[in-house]
Design a protein around this motif. Sequence first.
Motif, short mmCIF file in Angstrom:
data_model
loop_
_atom_site.label_atom_id
_atom_site.label_comp_id
_atom_site.label_asym_id
_atom_site.label_seq_id
_atom_site.Cartn_x
_atom_site.Cartn_y
_atom_site.Cartn_z
N GLY A 10 -16.87 0.20 6.54
CA GLY A 10 -15.52 -0.28 6.33
C GLY A 10 -15.29 -0.51 4.84
O GLY A 10 -16.07 -1.20 4.19
N VAL A 11 -14.23 0.09 4.30
CA VAL A 11 -13.95 0.01 2.87
C VAL A 11 -12.58 -0.61 2.64
O VAL A 11 -11.59 -0.13 3.17
CB VAL A 11 -14.00 1.43 2.23
N ASP A 12 -12.56 -1.69 1.84
CA ASP A 12 -11.28 -2.34 1.52
C ASP A 12 -11.08 -2.56 0.02
O ASP A 12 -10.14 -3.22 -0.39
CB ASP A 12 -11.15 -3.67 2.26
N GLY A 13 -11.97 -2.00 -0.79
CA GLY A 13 -11.84 -2.13 -2.23
C GLY A 13 -12.56 -3.33 -2.81
O GLY A 13 -12.68 -3.45 -4.03
N SER A 14 -13.06 -4.22 -1.98
CA SER A 14 -13.76 -5.41 -2.47
C SER A 14 -15.15 -5.03 -2.98
O SER A 14 -15.69 -3.97 -2.65
CB SER A 14 -13.89 -6.44 -1.35
N ASP A 15 -15.73 -5.92 -3.79
CA ASP A 15 -17.10 -5.70 -4.25
C ASP A 15 -18.06 -5.60 -3.07
O ASP A 15 -19.01 -4.82 -3.10
CB ASP A 15 -17.55 -6.84 -5.18
N ALA A 16 -17.81 -6.39 -2.03
CA ALA A 16 -18.67 -6.36 -0.85
C ALA A 16 -18.62 -5.00 -0.17
O ALA A 16 -19.66 -4.50 0.30
CB ALA A 16 -18.26 -7.46 0.13
N SER A 17 -17.46 -4.37 -0.09
CA SER A 17 -17.38 -3.07 0.57
C SER A 17 -18.01 -1.97 -0.30
O SER A 17 -18.57 -1.02 0.23
CB SER A 17 -15.95 -2.71 0.97
N VAL A 18 -17.93 -2.11 -1.61
CA VAL A 18 -18.61 -1.16 -2.50
C VAL A 18 -20.12 -1.29 -2.32
O VAL A 18 -20.84 -0.29 -2.23
CB VAL A 18 -18.20 -1.39 -3.98
N GLN A 19 -20.62 -2.52 -2.21
CA GLN A 19 -22.05 -2.72 -1.96
C GLN A 19 -22.42 -2.20 -0.57
O GLN A 19 -23.52 -1.69 -0.38
CB GLN A 19 -22.41 -4.19 -2.11
N ALA A 20 -21.52 -2.34 0.40
CA ALA A 20 -21.78 -1.81 1.74
C ALA A 20 -21.95 -0.29 1.69
O ALA A 20 -22.84 0.26 2.36
CB ALA A 20 -20.65 -2.20 2.68
N LEU A 21 -21.14 0.39 0.89
CA LEU A 21 -21.29 1.83 0.73
C LEU A 21 -22.66 2.18 0.14
O LEU A 21 -23.34 3.09 0.62
CB LEU A 21 -20.20 2.38 -0.19
N ARG A 22 -23.06 1.45 -0.88
CA ARG A 22 -24.36 1.70 -1.52
C ARG A 22 -25.51 1.45 -0.55
O ARG A 22 -26.48 2.21 -0.50
CB ARG A 22 -24.52 0.83 -2.76
N ASP A 54 7.64 1.31 4.15
CA ASP A 54 7.46 2.51 3.36
C ASP A 54 6.06 3.07 3.67
O ASP A 54 5.08 2.70 3.04
CB ASP A 54 7.59 2.18 1.87
N PHE A 55 5.99 3.92 4.70
CA PHE A 55 4.72 4.47 5.15
C PHE A 55 3.92 5.08 4.01
O PHE A 55 2.73 4.85 3.86
CB PHE A 55 4.94 5.54 6.23
N GLU A 56 4.60 5.88 3.20
CA GLU A 56 3.93 6.60 2.13
C GLU A 56 3.29 5.65 1.11
O GLU A 56 2.19 5.90 0.63
CB GLU A 56 4.89 7.57 1.42
N ALA A 57 3.97 4.56 0.78
CA ALA A 57 3.44 3.61 -0.20
C ALA A 57 2.18 2.92 0.32
O ALA A 57 1.19 2.79 -0.40
CB ALA A 57 4.49 2.58 -0.58
N PHE A 58 2.20 2.48 1.58
CA PHE A 58 1.03 1.82 2.15
C PHE A 58 -0.13 2.79 2.28
O PHE A 58 -1.27 2.46 1.97
CB PHE A 58 1.36 1.21 3.52
N GLN A 59 0.16 3.99 2.74
CA GLN A 59 -0.90 4.99 2.89
C GLN A 59 -1.45 5.41 1.53
O GLN A 59 -2.65 5.59 1.37
CB GLN A 59 -0.39 6.21 3.66
N ALA A 60 -0.59 5.56 0.53
CA ALA A 60 -1.05 5.92 -0.81
C ALA A 60 -1.95 4.84 -1.40
O ALA A 60 -2.95 5.13 -2.05
CB ALA A 60 0.15 6.17 -1.73
N ALA A 61 -1.59 3.58 -1.17
CA ALA A 61 -2.42 2.47 -1.67
C ALA A 61 -3.79 2.49 -1.01
O ALA A 61 -4.82 2.29 -1.67
CB ALA A 61 -1.73 1.14 -1.42
N ALA A 62 -3.84 2.75 0.30
CA ALA A 62 -5.12 2.82 1.01
C ALA A 62 -5.95 4.02 0.53
O ALA A 62 -7.17 3.92 0.36
CB ALA A 62 -4.89 2.90 2.50
N THR A 63 -5.29 5.14 0.29
CA THR A 63 -5.98 6.33 -0.21
C THR A 63 -6.60 6.05 -1.58
O THR A 63 -7.76 6.40 -1.83
CB THR A 63 -4.99 7.51 -0.33
N LYS A 64 -5.84 5.39 -2.44
CA LYS A 64 -6.34 5.04 -3.78
C LYS A 64 -7.51 4.06 -3.69
O LYS A 64 -8.51 4.23 -4.38
CB LYS A 64 -5.20 4.43 -4.60
N THR A 65 -7.41 3.07 -2.83
CA THR A 65 -8.49 2.10 -2.66
C THR A 65 -9.77 2.77 -2.19
O THR A 65 -10.85 2.49 -2.71
CB THR A 65 -8.07 1.01 -1.64
N LEU A 66 -9.65 3.67 -1.23
CA LEU A 66 -10.83 4.37 -0.72
C LEU A 66 -11.46 5.23 -1.81
O LEU A 66 -12.68 5.18 -2.02
CB LEU A 66 -10.44 5.22 0.49
#
Length: 164
Positions: A10-22, A54-66
Amino acid sequence: MDKEAKVVVGVDGSDASVQALRFAAQLAPALGANIHAIACWDFPQMYAGYVPPDFEAFQAAATKTLAESLDKAFGPDAPEGISQELIRGPAPAKLVEAAAGAAMLVVGRRGHGGIRGMHLGSVSSACVSHADCPVLVIHADAGSHGTHHLWRGRKAKGENTGTA
């Protein structure tokens, strides 16, 4: 049909999720699995019925975060076979659903509580409670305060699970 083994993160942009990826990148080879990074997005409750979302704005923000999280975690050295997905809906339910049949689900912990390091956030708590695969919760501050990973996996007969 054989499904490819995966470690869902699960990725949400937090330091914890970045560490989870690692951490998932370290575990996946031992599990014979690939990493599947998921960012969930949904509309805040305040939008319901008041303002057309605004579907596109929310989805774009999630895409950028990921994308930014994957870059922070691995830079140009992303693990081979890593996949990514955006899912619309509440993160707790969608991560549990996506992890059905997975080798493991890895999430970061951002919860805050009176006992430092012992309180889970709502997403990690739901994943630990409801996922049908082993769940590993990574604390964002694990590097500076020792490693305290909460693990919930399938219990073997007579075995106790808890903090490791």
